[in-house]
Design an enzyme around this catalytic site. Structure first.
Site, short mmCIF file in Angstrom:
data_model
loop_
_atom_site.label_atom_id
_atom_site.label_comp_id
_atom_site.label_asym_id
_atom_site.label_seq_id
_atom_site.Cartn_x
_atom_site.Cartn_y
_atom_site.Cartn_z
N ASN A 10 0.77 39.79 -59.85
CA ASN A 10 0.80 39.36 -58.35
C ASN A 10 1.98 39.24 -57.70
O ASN A 10 2.87 38.61 -58.16
CB ASN A 10 0.16 37.77 -58.45
CG ASN A 10 0.31 37.20 -57.17
OD1 ASN A 10 0.42 37.65 -56.12
ND2 ASN A 10 0.33 35.83 -57.02
N LYS A 12 2.81 38.73 -54.89
CA LYS A 12 2.96 37.76 -53.62
C LYS A 12 3.64 38.24 -52.44
O LYS A 12 3.46 39.45 -52.09
CB LYS A 12 4.07 36.74 -54.25
CG LYS A 12 3.70 35.98 -55.59
CD LYS A 12 4.31 35.05 -55.80
CE LYS A 12 3.68 34.41 -57.25
NZ LYS A 12 3.77 32.81 -57.72
N HIS A 95 -5.40 31.28 -55.38
CA HIS A 95 -4.24 30.98 -55.74
C HIS A 95 -3.76 29.85 -55.31
O HIS A 95 -3.80 29.33 -54.25
CB HIS A 95 -3.01 32.22 -55.47
CG HIS A 95 -1.90 32.02 -56.41
ND1 HIS A 95 -0.81 31.44 -55.82
CD2 HIS A 95 -1.70 32.91 -57.39
CE1 HIS A 95 -0.06 31.57 -56.83
NE2 HIS A 95 -0.17 32.37 -57.68
N GLU A 97 -0.78 28.79 -54.56
CA GLU A 97 0.12 28.84 -53.27
C GLU A 97 -0.85 28.97 -52.01
O GLU A 97 -0.56 28.42 -50.99
CB GLU A 97 0.95 29.93 -53.37
CG GLU A 97 2.16 29.80 -54.35
CD GLU A 97 2.63 31.00 -54.82
OE1 GLU A 97 2.41 32.20 -54.48
OE2 GLU A 97 3.14 30.96 -56.19
N GLU A 167 -4.20 28.81 -64.09
CA GLU A 167 -2.77 28.78 -63.71
C GLU A 167 -2.18 27.11 -63.59
O GLU A 167 -2.46 26.58 -62.47
CB GLU A 167 -2.66 29.55 -62.31
CG GLU A 167 -2.76 31.03 -62.59
CD GLU A 167 -2.04 31.76 -61.82
OE1 GLU A 167 -1.12 32.79 -62.33
OE2 GLU A 167 -2.05 31.43 -60.52
N GLY A 173 6.09 29.94 -61.42
CA GLY A 173 7.50 30.18 -60.84
C GLY A 173 8.42 29.27 -61.03
O GLY A 173 9.69 29.18 -60.59
N SER A 213 4.65 31.76 -65.32
CA SER A 213 5.80 32.04 -66.38
C SER A 213 5.74 32.90 -67.58
O SER A 213 6.27 32.79 -68.33
CB SER A 213 6.75 30.79 -66.46
OG SER A 213 7.01 30.20 -65.18
C1 PEP Z 1 1.48 33.46 -60.13
O1 PEP Z 1 1.96 33.24 -58.87
O2 PEP Z 1 0.11 33.66 -60.19
C2 PEP Z 1 2.22 33.32 -61.23
C3 PEP Z 1 1.80 33.08 -62.46
O3 PEP Z 1 3.73 33.32 -61.11
P1 PEP Z 1 4.81 33.27 -61.98
O4 PEP Z 1 4.49 34.16 -63.24
O5 PEP Z 1 6.02 33.50 -61.55
O6 PEP Z 1 4.93 31.94 -62.72
#
Ligand code: PEP
Length: 249
Positions: A10, A12, A95, A97, A167, A173, A213
């Site tokens: 992703n 973003k 997601h 976000e 998630e 993040g 992460s």
């Molecule tokens: C995400 O935004 O779906 C995500 C898992 O981000 P990150 O790997 O940066 O934590």
């Protein structure tokens, strides 16, 4: 039957079309022998460039969202039909976000997932709890409810082939990863919700990723867990080397 792992990046709101071109060119040779399904989700503007570049490779293309209507007065939105035409085969839906900053709800997640399926695009439906919800013991109730609402009215044959991404919001993040046990346990709970709604065969078929992460250092131990069928990768998907290491965990 064993579920084929799926690793999706992703991006973003990162990468101009020119930057995307560079990243994809570097990525193609690095992931060509990956055993997992490999998906990249660039920003909309870079999708046509990406589509040209990934043609004939093992990299599939995903979008980061999709609108539920086929067309019409929805300024700033993009429909499934538009994305399908330029070669998109997956779409991240709901997601955290989007839920946090853009008012996405379980109901709109459901509508977007249905629109994706109707257009022949595989949704990657995101669910996950906040830190407060985890600390107060609400994780299972939250992810079960999100899963049930996201799948409302979707037929078993479609649920079997879609993807769910677990998630935990506190791990996105932040550099904080859920432990492999936490991720495995919560994904088992999501699969159990699918089982209650659709039965064993569907629950055993649906692929459920972990996201939060995930990186080259922790991918192997997460992917070794029996319930974890892949990863949704944010930060580590922006560097070809890192993403390829995750894809080939
Ligand atoms: C995400 O935004 O779906 C995500 C898992 O981000 P990150 O790997 O940066 O934590």
């Amino acid at each position: 039957m064993a579920r084929k792992p799926i690793i999706a990046g992703n991006w973003k709101m990162n990468m101009t079309p020119a930057e995307a071109k560079e990243l994809i060119a570097a990525l193609i040779p690095l992931v060509q022998d990956a055993a997992a399904d490999v998906v990249i989700c660039p920003p909309y503007l870079a999708i046509p460039t990406a589509a040209e570049l990934v043609k004939g490779t093992n990299i599939a293309l995903g979008a980061q969202n999709i609108h539920w209507a086929e067309k019409g007065a929805f300024t700033g939105e993009i429909s499934a039909k538009m994305l399908k035409e330029v070669g998109v085969s997956y779409a991240i839906i709901g997601h955290s976000e989007r839920r946090q900053y853009f008012g996405e709800t379980d109901e709109t997640v459901n509508m977007r997932a249905k629109a994706a399926i109707a257009a022949g695009i595989t949704p990657i439906i995101c669910v996950g709890e906040s830190l407060e919800e985890r600390e107060t013991g609400k994780t299972e109730a939250i992810v079960s409810a999100q899963t049930e609402k996201a799948l409302a009215g979707i037929e078993a044959k479609d649920v079997k082939i879609l993807v769910i991404a677990y998630e935990p919001i506190w791990a996105i993040g932040t550099g904080k990863t859920a432990t492999k046990e936490q991720a495995n346990e919560t994904i088992a709970c999501i699969r159990n919700t699918v089982k209650k709604l659709y039965g064993e065969e569907t629950a055993e078929a649906v692929r459920i990723q972990y996201g939060g992460s995930m990186n080259p250092k922790n991918a192997a131990e997460l992917m070794a867990m029996p319930e974890i069928d892949g990863g949704l990768i944010g930060g580590a998907s922006l560097k070809a080397e890192d993403f390829s290491k995750v894809a080939k965990y």
